[in-house]
Design a protein around this motif. Structure first.
Motif, PDB file in Angstrom:
ATOM      1  N   LEU A 112      51.669   9.810 -20.270  1.00  0.00           N
ATOM      2  CA  LEU A 112      51.612   9.587 -21.715  1.00  0.00           C
ATOM      3  C   LEU A 112      50.527  10.416 -22.400  1.00  0.00           C
ATOM      4  CD1 LEU A 112      52.080   5.700 -21.796  1.00  0.00           C
ATOM      5  CD2 LEU A 112      53.803   7.491 -22.073  1.00  0.00           C
ATOM      6  N   ALA A 126      46.649  -1.765 -22.430  1.00  0.00           N
ATOM      7  CA  ALA A 126      48.062  -2.090 -22.657  1.00  0.00           C
ATOM      8  C   ALA A 126      48.554  -3.083 -21.611  1.00  0.00           C
ATOM      9  CB  ALA A 126      48.897  -0.805 -22.625  1.00  0.00           C
ATOM     10  N   PHE A 127      48.188  -2.860 -20.347  1.00  0.00           N
ATOM     11  CA  PHE A 127      48.578  -3.799 -19.294  1.00  0.00           C
ATOM     12  C   PHE A 127      47.959  -5.177 -19.553  1.00  0.00           C
ATOM     13  CE2 PHE A 127      49.760  -0.835 -15.475  1.00  0.00           C
ATOM     14  CZ  PHE A 127      50.837  -0.368 -16.217  1.00  0.00           C
ATOM     15  N   LEU A 160      56.536  -0.538 -23.361  1.00  0.00           N
ATOM     16  CA  LEU A 160      56.833  -1.076 -22.032  1.00  0.00           C
ATOM     17  C   LEU A 160      57.596  -2.385 -22.128  1.00  0.00           C
ATOM     18  CD1 LEU A 160      53.486  -0.335 -20.140  1.00  0.00           C
ATOM     19  CD2 LEU A 160      55.710   0.755 -19.755  1.00  0.00           C
ATOM     20  N   LEU A 174      50.632   6.525 -15.220  1.00  0.00           N
ATOM     21  CA  LEU A 174      51.168   6.302 -16.565  1.00  0.00           C
ATOM     22  C   LEU A 174      50.302   6.987 -17.623  1.00  0.00           C
ATOM     23  CD1 LEU A 174      53.456   4.947 -18.088  1.00  0.00           C
ATOM     24  CD2 LEU A 174      52.086   2.863 -18.228  1.00  0.00           C
ATOM     25  N   ALA A 175      48.976   6.963 -17.401  1.00  0.00           N
ATOM     26  CA  ALA A 175      48.072   7.632 -18.335  1.00  0.00           C
ATOM     27  C   ALA A 175      48.361   9.130 -18.376  1.00  0.00           C
ATOM     28  CB  ALA A 175      46.626   7.374 -17.946  1.00  0.00           C
ATOM     29  N   THR A 180      43.089   3.257 -21.881  1.00  0.00           N
ATOM     30  CA  THR A 180      44.098   2.853 -22.861  1.00  0.00           C
ATOM     31  C   THR A 180      45.248   2.129 -22.173  1.00  0.00           C
ATOM     32  OG1 THR A 180      43.515   4.761 -24.230  1.00  0.00           O
ATOM     33  CG2 THR A 180      45.620   3.693 -24.693  1.00  0.00           C
ATOM     34  N   VAL A 181      45.672   2.638 -21.014  1.00  0.00           N
ATOM     35  CA  VAL A 181      46.743   1.976 -20.256  1.00  0.00           C
ATOM     36  C   VAL A 181      46.261   0.620 -19.742  1.00  0.00           C
ATOM     37  CG1 VAL A 181      48.251   2.155 -18.237  1.00  0.00           C
ATOM     38  CG2 VAL A 181      47.803   4.175 -19.659  1.00  0.00           C
ATOM     39  N   TYR A 223      47.041   1.591 -27.456  1.00  0.00           N
ATOM     40  CA  TYR A 223      47.360   0.641 -26.394  1.00  0.00           C
ATOM     41  C   TYR A 223      48.451  -0.326 -26.833  1.00  0.00           C
ATOM     42  CZ  TYR A 223      44.858  -3.380 -28.408  1.00  0.00           C
ATOM     43  OH  TYR A 223      44.469  -4.419 -29.202  1.00  0.00           O
ATOM     44  N   GLU A 237      48.288   2.720 -13.251  1.00  0.00           N
ATOM     45  CA  GLU A 237      47.579   3.004 -14.501  1.00  0.00           C
ATOM     46  C   GLU A 237      47.287   4.495 -14.639  1.00  0.00           C
ATOM     47  OE1 GLU A 237      44.282   0.549 -13.777  1.00  0.00           O
ATOM     48  OE2 GLU A 237      45.282  -1.334 -14.322  1.00  0.00           O
ATOM     49  N   ARG A 293      42.992   6.569 -19.106  1.00  0.00           N
ATOM     50  CA  ARG A 293      43.394   5.449 -18.251  1.00  0.00           C
ATOM     51  C   ARG A 293      42.985   4.118 -18.883  1.00  0.00           C
ATOM     52  NH1 ARG A 293      41.069   4.032 -12.217  1.00  0.00           N
ATOM     53  NH2 ARG A 293      42.449   2.246 -11.812  1.00  0.00           N
ATOM     54  N   ILE A 353      51.789   1.428 -26.571  1.00  0.00           N
ATOM     55  CA  ILE A 353      52.223   1.507 -25.166  1.00  0.00           C
ATOM     56  C   ILE A 353      52.733   0.156 -24.691  1.00  0.00           C
ATOM     57  CG2 ILE A 353      51.426   1.919 -22.804  1.00  0.00           C
ATOM     58  CD1 ILE A 353      49.426   3.955 -24.033  1.00  0.00           C
TER      59      ILE A 353
END
Length: 479
Positions: free
Chosen positions: A45, A55-56, A20, A41-42, A51-52, A13, A38, A49, A16
């Protein structure tokens, strides 16, 4: 398309989020623009999800992006404005640089002690308050008027302190030197730091003891040095191992703690001392002798230092007040050839313009006072009593589960646990039960070794502290 590196130690994460943030800073996603969902993007990559989502969340915490229900996730317009502006990524800076942080176990121990000062402390390698000469130093400070000049002092150290150290070293360590060859430092650790930074270069090979306090100091790796180990047995290091390392790796320097070695408490045998100096002379190899514990010798007859036997100037000798008086004074010293003392003094002046003159004045007065000898005698008696209490407690609580050699000086007891253990789990269990120690792996040993420091814990806490450790050990092995 970019993909996170699953073999990296950095969490996915975070990779990512960093990627970004970089794309946003390059203008690929302008302020106010919509980011991929999400889920999408998951899929792109090849990650979950969740993990995204993490990251967000990382990017939202710094205000780089913002999410609204029904509107998706967008690059923040208010943070970036017309001309994009970035807050420095302090997390990335804190993880960068060439100077490495302390080992994870040491950070965990420090955090545990900071969070719970009531922990019974078998980890901190310093004297307890009741072992320090507090009353004596208070008396000296009331008896003497210290300098009214509070400017920068001599970068090599306060001259009266260096003169006092010359007398002290001859009387107590049989080392003959002059004030021009003495450098005053902020404890032994600063001496080691100056040596690694100024006398060695990245890529140089050096020899350290195994196990060794040096192994716990990331400053060696920070300096880019290659470390090679000298096994320590009950008689210390074997000089033949030094010769072998020199032939194989062309080591540039040997670091040793020959008297009541930290962590094992061993004393380098007399025959090995002579051979070590002979090897150093033959190979023109410098020896750094760290000697913080000699004057704690319980029989009052401390082993002679290597420096006292050094006839050709092979040894850089390091000492400190931390283990015999008070760590808070931050007074250490190095005996070195004059050119080396001046070189390191110049480097230290670039760091801090020299030590505070007032602690140096206090230390000089203490060394010259009638308080010093009685303090040393009282310190030895109290350390011996604490050592015996620790040994008795270990025998009572652990019996055959633990083995150790009883040291004749120093502050530490090095122990081998007979059951197989996981260092991290044992430390966690111990902290949960209110006691802390140092796992042996911190000093480069295999799992199953521990170091107990008996100088820091209160005398009345030693038996209960070992009882708690025994509970933690049994809970770890039972699990």
């Amino acid at each position: 398309m970019w993909k996170p590196d699953r073999h990296s130690q950095q969490p996915l994460y975070e990779q990512i989020a960093d990627h970004l943030e970089q794309r946003i800073s390059y203008g690929e996603f302008p302020p106010g623009s919509l980011l991929p969902s999400e889920r999408k993007l998951a899929e792109q990559l090849g990650v979950n999800r969740s993990t995204v989502i993490m990251a967000f969340a990382e990017l939202r915490s710094t205000g780089i992006i913002e999410s609204r229900t029904g509107s998706g996730t967008r690059v923040s317009a208010t943070k970036w404005g017309v001309a994009p502006k970035h807050t420095p990524n302090w997390k990335r800076y804190s993880e960068g640089g060439g100077f490495l942080p302390n080992l994870p176990f040491m950070r965990k121990i420090r955090e545990a002690l900071a969070h719970n000062p009531e922990l019974i402390d078998f980890a901190s390698g310093e004297l307890a308050g009741d072992l320090a000469p507090n009353d004596e130093i208070a008396a000296l400070m009331s008896e003497h008027r210290y300098t009214s000049y509070l400017g920068y002092d001599n970068p090599q150290g306060y001259i009266p302190l260096r003169q006092a150290l010359v007398s002290y070293l001859e009387a107590h360590r049989n080392i003959r030197t002059t004030e021009a060859s003495v450098l005053v430092t902020s404890g032994s650790q600063q001496s080691l730091y100056l040596i690694t930074q100024c006398l060695l270069s990245p890529g140089d090979a050096v020899a350290i003891e195994d196990p060794s306090y040096c192994y716990s100091l990331p400053m060696f790796q920070s300096a880019g040095l290659r470390l090679f180990r000298l096994p320590v047995d009950r008689y210390g290091i074997d000089p033949d191992d030094v010769r072998a390392l020199y032939k194989k790796h062309r080591i540039k320097m040997v670091f040793t703690n020959p008297n009541f070695q930290n962590p094992t408490g061993t004393v380098l045998a007399a025959e090995r001392r002579k051979r070590l100096l002979d090897v150093a002379s033959e190979l023109a190899l410098p020896i750094v002798e760290d000697d913080p514990f000699s004057l704690t010798s319980y029989d009052g007859a401390p082993p002679s230092p290597l420096k006292a036997m050094d006839e050709i100037g092979s040894v850089l000798y390091i000492g400190s007040f931390s283990k015999i008086a008070a760590s808070g004074l931050r007074i250490g010293w190095m005996v070195a050839p004059r050119a080396i003392a001046e070189r390191l003094a110049d480097a230290r002046q670039q760091m801090d313009f020299g030590l505070s003159v007032i602690p140096q004045q206090v230390a000089a007065q203490f060394l010259n006072s009638a308080y010093f000898e009685p303090h040393l005698e009282r310190l030895r008696m109290q350390l011996l009593f604490k050592r015996d209490l620790l040994v008795e407690s270990l025998h009572r609580e652990l019996g055959d589960l633990i083995r150790f050699e009883i040291p004749q000086g120093g502050l530490h007891l090095w122990c081998k646990l007979t059951p197989d253990i996981h260092d991290g789990k044992l430390l966690e269990e111990a902290v949960r039960r209110g006691v802390v120690f140092v796992p042996g792996s911190v000093y480069g040993s295999d799992s199953g070794f521990v170091r107990f420091t008996f100088a820091r814990a209160r005398t009345e806490d030693i038996p209960s502290g070992i009882a708690r450790f025994a509970e933690a050990l049994r809970a770890t092995t039972d699990g």
